[in-house]
Motif scaffolding. Structure first.
Motif, PDB file in Angstrom:
ATOM      1  N   MET A  59       0.833  -1.207   0.000  1.00 52.97           N
ATOM      2  CA  MET A  59       0.000   0.000   0.000  1.00 52.97           C
ATOM      3  C   MET A  59       0.867   1.257   0.000  1.00 52.97           C
ATOM      4  SD  MET A  59      -3.373  -0.723   0.111  1.00 52.97           S
ATOM      5  CE  MET A  59      -4.101   0.716   0.881  1.00 52.97           C
ATOM      6  N   GLU A  60       1.853   1.290   0.871  1.00 54.51           N
ATOM      7  CA  GLU A  60       2.707   2.479   0.999  1.00 54.51           C
ATOM      8  C   GLU A  60       3.444   2.784  -0.300  1.00 54.51           C
ATOM      9  OE1 GLU A  60       5.271   1.681   4.258  1.00 54.51           O
ATOM     10  OE2 GLU A  60       3.664   1.756   5.772  1.00 54.51           O
ATOM     11  N   ARG A  61       3.992   1.760  -0.930  1.00 49.03           N
ATOM     12  CA  ARG A  61       4.778   1.979  -2.145  1.00 49.03           C
ATOM     13  C   ARG A  61       3.900   2.431  -3.314  1.00 49.03           C
ATOM     14  NH1 ARG A  61      10.083  -1.950  -2.222  1.00 49.03           N
ATOM     15  NH2 ARG A  61      10.479  -1.862   0.032  1.00 49.03           N
ATOM     16  N   LEU A  62       2.688   1.906  -3.389  1.00 49.46           N
ATOM     17  CA  LEU A  62       1.791   2.315  -4.468  1.00 49.46           C
ATOM     18  C   LEU A  62       1.317   3.751  -4.260  1.00 49.46           C
ATOM     19  CD1 LEU A  62      -0.390  -0.883  -5.084  1.00 49.46           C
ATOM     20  CD2 LEU A  62       1.713  -0.154  -6.240  1.00 49.46           C
ATOM     21  N   ILE A  63       0.926   4.051  -3.045  1.00 45.04           N
ATOM     22  CA  ILE A  63       0.445   5.409  -2.744  1.00 45.04           C
ATOM     23  C   ILE A  63       1.544   6.437  -2.990  1.00 45.04           C
ATOM     24  CG2 ILE A  63      -0.356   6.921  -0.880  1.00 45.04           C
ATOM     25  CD1 ILE A  63      -1.829   4.418   0.261  1.00 45.04           C
ATOM     26  N   ALA A  64       2.781   6.053  -2.706  1.00 44.43           N
ATOM     27  CA  ALA A  64       3.905   6.979  -2.871  1.00 44.43           C
ATOM     28  C   ALA A  64       4.094   7.421  -4.311  1.00 44.43           C
ATOM     29  CB  ALA A  64       5.189   6.348  -2.346  1.00 44.43           C
ATOM     30  N   VAL A  65       3.702   6.558  -5.265  1.00 42.00           N
ATOM     31  CA  VAL A  65       3.858   6.926  -6.681  1.00 42.00           C
ATOM     32  C   VAL A  65       2.499   7.210  -7.325  1.00 42.00           C
ATOM     33  CG1 VAL A  65       6.033   5.691  -6.953  1.00 42.00           C
ATOM     34  CG2 VAL A  65       3.867   4.494  -7.377  1.00 42.00           C
ATOM     35  N   GLU A  66       1.500   7.437  -6.463  1.00 37.55           N
ATOM     36  CA  GLU A  66       0.158   7.821  -6.892  1.00 37.55           C
ATOM     37  C   GLU A  66      -0.528   6.764  -7.757  1.00 37.55           C
ATOM     38  OE1 GLU A  66       0.578  11.681  -8.665  1.00 37.55           O
ATOM     39  OE2 GLU A  66       0.656  12.668  -6.720  1.00 37.55           O
ATOM     40  N   ILE A  67      -0.261   5.504  -7.448  1.00 38.73           N
ATOM     41  CA  ILE A  67      -1.046   4.404  -8.013  1.00 38.73           C
ATOM     42  C   ILE A  67      -2.147   4.090  -7.011  1.00 38.73           C
ATOM     43  CG2 ILE A  67      -1.085   1.966  -8.652  1.00 38.73           C
ATOM     44  CD1 ILE A  67       1.782   2.251  -9.623  1.00 38.73           C
ATOM     45  N   ARG A  68      -3.378   4.122  -7.479  1.00 36.85           N
ATOM     46  CA  ARG A  68      -4.492   3.865  -6.564  1.00 36.85           C
ATOM     47  C   ARG A  68      -4.415   2.436  -6.030  1.00 36.85           C
ATOM     48  NH1 ARG A  68     -10.897   3.337  -7.969  1.00 36.85           N
ATOM     49  NH2 ARG A  68     -11.622   3.112  -5.819  1.00 36.85           N
ATOM     50  N   ALA A  69      -4.449   2.304  -4.706  1.00 41.87           N
ATOM     51  CA  ALA A  69      -4.345   1.004  -4.046  1.00 41.87           C
ATOM     52  C   ALA A  69      -5.600   0.752  -3.222  1.00 41.87           C
ATOM     53  CB  ALA A  69      -3.109   0.966  -3.152  1.00 41.87           C
ATOM     54  N   VAL A  70      -6.234  -0.382  -3.460  1.00 42.35           N
ATOM     55  CA  VAL A  70      -7.471  -0.735  -2.760  1.00 42.35           C
ATOM     56  C   VAL A  70      -7.202  -1.985  -1.919  1.00 42.35           C
ATOM     57  CG1 VAL A  70      -9.905  -1.337  -2.999  1.00 42.35           C
ATOM     58  CG2 VAL A  70      -8.824   0.190  -4.682  1.00 42.35           C
ATOM     59  N   PRO A  71      -7.430  -1.927  -0.598  1.00 43.40           N
ATOM     60  CA  PRO A  71      -7.176  -3.094   0.255  1.00 43.40           C
ATOM     61  C   PRO A  71      -8.305  -4.124   0.163  1.00 43.40           C
ATOM     62  CG  PRO A  71      -7.980  -1.273   1.587  1.00 43.40           C
ATOM     63  CD  PRO A  71      -7.831  -0.739   0.184  1.00 43.40           C
ATOM     64  N   THR A  72      -8.429  -4.756  -0.994  1.00 50.59           N
ATOM     65  CA  THR A  72      -9.571  -5.633  -1.265  1.00 50.59           C
ATOM     66  C   THR A  72      -9.608  -6.870  -0.372  1.00 50.59           C
ATOM     67  OG1 THR A  72      -8.221  -6.459  -3.108  1.00 50.59           O
ATOM     68  CG2 THR A  72      -9.987  -4.929  -3.644  1.00 50.59           C
ATOM     69  N   GLY A  73      -8.472  -7.345   0.050  1.00 45.68           N
ATOM     70  CA  GLY A  73      -8.437  -8.507   0.945  1.00 45.68           C
ATOM     71  C   GLY A  73      -7.188  -8.464   1.792  1.00 45.68           C
ATOM     72  N   ILE A  74      -6.975  -7.327   2.396  1.00 43.28           N
ATOM     73  CA  ILE A  74      -5.680  -7.082   3.038  1.00 43.28           C
ATOM     74  C   ILE A  74      -5.424  -8.040   4.205  1.00 43.28           C
ATOM     75  CG2 ILE A  74      -6.444  -5.326   4.699  1.00 43.28           C
ATOM     76  CD1 ILE A  74      -3.870  -3.737   3.748  1.00 43.28           C
ATOM     77  N   ALA A  75      -6.483  -8.503   4.860  1.00 44.27           N
ATOM     78  CA  ALA A  75      -6.290  -9.461   5.959  1.00 44.27           C
ATOM     79  C   ALA A  75      -5.686 -10.765   5.453  1.00 44.27           C
ATOM     80  CB  ALA A  75      -7.617  -9.730   6.657  1.00 44.27           C
ATOM     81  N   HIS A  76      -5.968 -11.081   4.189  1.00 43.39           N
ATOM     82  CA  HIS A  76      -5.405 -12.289   3.581  1.00 43.39           C
ATOM     83  C   HIS A  76      -4.268 -11.956   2.627  1.00 43.39           C
ATOM     84  CE1 HIS A  76      -9.254 -13.890   5.048  1.00 43.39           C
ATOM     85  NE2 HIS A  76      -8.617 -15.038   5.100  1.00 43.39           N
ATOM     86  N   GLY A  77      -3.824 -10.691   2.673  1.00 40.51           N
ATOM     87  CA  GLY A  77      -2.624 -10.335   1.937  1.00 40.51           C
ATOM     88  C   GLY A  77      -2.839  -9.742   0.567  1.00 40.51           C
ATOM     89  N   THR A  78      -4.071  -9.401   0.189  1.00 38.29           N
ATOM     90  CA  THR A  78      -4.325  -8.942  -1.177  1.00 38.29           C
ATOM     91  C   THR A  78      -4.641  -7.452  -1.235  1.00 38.29           C
ATOM     92  OG1 THR A  78      -5.147 -11.119  -1.840  1.00 38.29           O
ATOM     93  CG2 THR A  78      -5.751  -9.256  -3.235  1.00 38.29           C
ATOM     94  N   VAL A  79      -3.915  -6.769  -2.108  1.00 40.74           N
ATOM     95  CA  VAL A  79      -4.130  -5.356  -2.422  1.00 40.74           C
ATOM     96  C   VAL A  79      -4.352  -5.279  -3.925  1.00 40.74           C
ATOM     97  CG1 VAL A  79      -3.101  -3.060  -2.508  1.00 40.74           C
ATOM     98  CG2 VAL A  79      -2.694  -4.543  -0.516  1.00 40.74           C
ATOM     99  N   THR A  80      -5.330  -4.488  -4.347  1.00 44.45           N
ATOM    100  CA  THR A  80      -5.580  -4.312  -5.777  1.00 44.45           C
ATOM    101  C   THR A  80      -5.043  -2.978  -6.239  1.00 44.45           C
ATOM    102  OG1 THR A  80      -7.551  -5.718  -5.743  1.00 44.45           O
ATOM    103  CG2 THR A  80      -7.344  -4.184  -7.577  1.00 44.45           C
ATOM    104  N   ALA A  81      -4.178  -3.023  -7.251  1.00 48.91           N
ATOM    105  CA  ALA A  81      -3.670  -1.809  -7.883  1.00 48.91           C
ATOM    106  C   ALA A  81      -4.569  -1.481  -9.065  1.00 48.91           C
ATOM    107  CB  ALA A  81      -2.236  -2.011  -8.354  1.00 48.91           C
TER     108      ALA A  81
END
Length: 400
Positions: free
Chosen positions: A62-84
């Protein structure tokens, strides 16, 4: 077996290159493409979804995507999944994982930094192929490349253990067998599916229905569905189903140059019994529109073939095509045809001296039936049909 992923349209996408640069700017091997995009590219198939595996923890992603302004959605973050969310389409990025516990439906996972450990929890060898985004070199821990080349669908490790982790893998096995496999199928996989088929009863109906629909949407699932019946799997999810009716429908679709349709194939598996079709639709948690359509299919009748366009006018093009194909009838008359609007309104009948009320509706229905029977003639002919109906129905001579 050493191999590299061939160049494909998706591997050349600038937005994917930017994603990789954001997650692994120093080229430390922190992320790899995995799953369907890798498998389908190797098989020469179109790629729909792109998945990435990474050694980074979800918060770091999440941090690395947000830093370069790529939209990051925590679609299943408890199970380790982030959607770019990228210009060319979303990418699911999942942290490497290992199973802590499973109950046949859900898994409790812990994060890992071991690629092989992550691959070992996947279902089939052909789904555990990883590709380096920089070099496109394939990492294959379990013989997936050989299996893909041999058109063999094989569970990773012990087939029964993989299924006990999630019983939906039985249905996934048959879907992948229909798409990638050849005969004879893997004996260990078939034996495990047959032995553990009763475990499907514990799954949610939505998951079962979704997987069944995906199977039936494939080009020719008939041999696979037949094998499911022989192994006792089909009876667990669709006891009413008879795979013997499916090949005829698929042949009819091909003759008519009609695209495969999962719901129509489901209709072929079921007898011509509308209440039963509605019960199956409810059990599989299909939508109201799907339930209605399945019921219409089950109401099919040999007389449907006598007037395909009349049937389409009354039911709709999709519903008429369903019933004609299921009956083995020719639906060529429906190609590039749009049902016309009936050129008569109740007001015109009232204007002929008929009192507003039930008589108007009855006359309207009678003229419409005659119009359909004559093949949808023009408005002048409809006026003549109305004259004839008024004369015969109520004994009133046509008014000038």
């Amino acid at each position: 077996m050493q191999a590299s992923l061939p160049q494909a349209d998706w591997t050349r996408r600038a937005d994917l290159a930017a994603l990789v640069a954001a997650l692994d700017p120093r080229g430390e091997g922190l992320c790899r493409w995995v799953g369907g995009a890798v498998r389908d590219t190797l098989a020469g198939m179109a790629v729909k979804d792109i998945d990435m595996a990474t050694r980074l923890l979800p918060d770091a992603v999440m941090e690395r995507l947000i830093a370069v302004e790529i939209r990051a959605v925590p679609t299943g973050i408890a199970h380790g999944t982030v959607t770019a969310v990228l210009a060319g389409g979303p990418v699911e990025i999942t942290t490497l994982r290992r199973d802590v516990s499973t109950d046949g439906r859900h898994a409790t996972v812990a994060f890992s930094d071991d690629w092989r450990e992550d691959g070992s929890r996947r279902d089939f060898t052909i789904n555990a192929l990883y590709a380096d985004p920089q070099t496109l070199q394939i990492t294959d821990f379990f013989g997936g490349l050989d299996d893909l080349a041999a058109h063999r669908v094989r569970f990773i490790g012990d087939a029964e253990l993989r299924i006990r982790e999630d019983y939906l893998r039985i249905l996934r096995y048959f879907r992948f067998q229909a798409r990638f496999g050849s005969l004879p199928a893997d004996a260990a996989a078939e034996t495990a599916c047959a032995t553990l088929a009763r475990g499907l009863k514990g799954l949610s109906r939505e998951r079962v229905g979704w997987e069944l629909v995906r199977l039936l949407a494939l080009a020719d699932p008939a041999p696979t569905v037949t094998r499911m019946a022989q192994l006792g799997v089909l009876a667990q999810i669709l006891p009413e189903g008879d795979p013997a009716r499916l090949p005829a429908l698929i042949a009819a679709e091909q003759r008519a140059d009609v695209a495969p349709d999962a719901l129509r194939r489901l209709g072929a598996l079921l007898p011509a019994d509308p209440p039963l079709a509605e019960a199956v639709a409810a059990r599989l948690r299909l939508s109201a529109a799907q339930k209605k359509r399945l019921s219409q299919m089950a109401a099919r009748h040999p007389d449907d073939a006598h007037d395909p366009r009349g049937l389409a006018y009354r039911l709709g093009l999709t519903e008429a095509r369903d019933r004609l194909l299921l009956s083995g009838a020719d639906c060529a008359l429906l190609r590039d045809w749009t049902p016309p609007a009936f050129p008569l309104k109740g007001g015109a009948i009232v204007g002929r001296g008929v009192h507003a009320g039930p008589d108007v509706a009855r006359i309207l229905r009678a003229v419409e039936a005659a119009w359909i029977a004559e093949g949808f003639p023009d408005a002048a002919r409809v006026a003549a049909l109305l004259d004839a109906q008024l004369l015969s129905d109520i004994g009133q001579a046509p008014l000038e």
